[in-house]
Design an enzyme around this catalytic site. Structure first.
Site, PDB file in Angstrom:
ATOM      1  N   CYS A 196      25.487  51.203  96.535  1.00  0.00           N
ATOM      2  CA  CYS A 196      24.809  50.022  95.999  1.00  0.00           C
ATOM      3  C   CYS A 196      25.450  48.743  96.553  1.00  0.00           C
ATOM      4  CB  CYS A 196      24.777  50.069  94.474  1.00  0.00           C
ATOM      5  SG  CYS A 196      23.585  48.909  93.744  1.00  0.00           S
ATOM      6  N   HIS A 233      21.873  54.597  93.639  1.00  0.00           N
ATOM      7  CA  HIS A 233      23.034  55.202  92.975  1.00  0.00           C
ATOM      8  C   HIS A 233      22.889  56.724  93.016  1.00  0.00           C
ATOM      9  CE1 HIS A 233      24.921  51.629  91.141  1.00  0.00           C
ATOM     10  NE2 HIS A 233      23.697  51.152  91.088  1.00  0.00           N
ATOM     11  N   GLU A 257      24.922  58.864  91.944  1.00  0.00           N
ATOM     12  CA  GLU A 257      25.445  59.417  90.696  1.00  0.00           C
ATOM     13  C   GLU A 257      24.452  59.310  89.548  1.00  0.00           C
ATOM     14  OE1 GLU A 257      26.458  55.049  90.361  1.00  0.00           O
ATOM     15  OE2 GLU A 257      26.237  56.537  91.956  1.00  0.00           O
TER      16      GLU A 257
END
Length: 215
Positions: A85, A193, A195
């Site tokens: 990001c 992202h 994650e």
């Protein structure tokens, strides 16, 4: 007989901006041994480095100042460096996202030549939510993710100087670079992202861990 290393030791840079807990958890799920570090000297022993980031570019670069020289040295030595990001945007040369209008562009790490620009006024910002990844060239990070969806939250996007630095694009009124990499292939970043991107993100993190083991 040498024993093949099966777990990558990954350092997540703790410079005060970033979703460190979820990034760490995602990397651990992907098979990495993860340590958070505020000490650039710890980069040497790592198999790979992750530069996370949430927030404004100028603040990010200010906070990352003590790490700048070490990050550049590690990247130029061939160590895998993964920006997420804001961390991806920081890999580029400059950003329009300065602290104050008219201040001029903020300086990045210049590991992938290019500029970060704001989405146009007729687009809703931030670009937030799930969107599709269109892989435009081969890179170990994107194996198995073409056409899959990832989770984005951002108002600025990268325009690399070299078209070949774009590994994947995403359509949000314009096709923007959602994954970038340098010529050598060891410095790369995702605008989204991983994650927070479910199985697609986990695949990308596993690809990163595998890359760290192989390089």
């Amino acid at each position: 007989m040498s024993v093949r290393q099966t777990t990558a030791d990954v350092v997540v840079v703790d410079y005060g901006l970033g979703n460190l807990r979820s990034v760490t958890r995602g990397l651990e799920r992907a098979g990495a041994e993860v340590s958070l570090s505020e000490d650039p000297a710890e980069f040497d022993a790592a198999d790979g480095i992750v530069l996370p980031g949430v927030g404004a570019f100028s603040e990010g670069m200010d906070n990352a100042g003590p790490f700048r020289e070490a990050l550049v040295e590690q990247a130029e030595a061939g160590k895998p460096l993964f920006g997420i990001c804001l961390g991806m945007q920081m890999l580029l040369t400059t950003s329009e996202e300065a602290d104050h209008e008219g201040q001029g562009d903020a300086e990045g790490l210049d590991l992938i030549p290019g500029k970060n620009v704001r989405f146009s006024r007729d687009q809703t910002v931030p670009h937030m939510g799930w969107n599709e990844l269109d892989v435009t060239r081969d890179h170990p990070l994107v194996e198995g993710v073409d056409g899959e969806h990832a989770y984005f939250v951002h108002s600025y996007y990268a325009i690399p100087d070299d078209e070949n630095a774009t590994v994947a694009t995403t359509d949000y009124g314009t096709d923007f670079a959602s994954i970038v990499a340098n010529d050598a292939g060891n410095v790369f970043g995702t605008q989204f992202h991983p994650e927070k991107s479910g199985e697609t993100g986990l695949r990308i993190l596993r690809n990163f861990v595998d890359y760290c083991l192989e390089h």
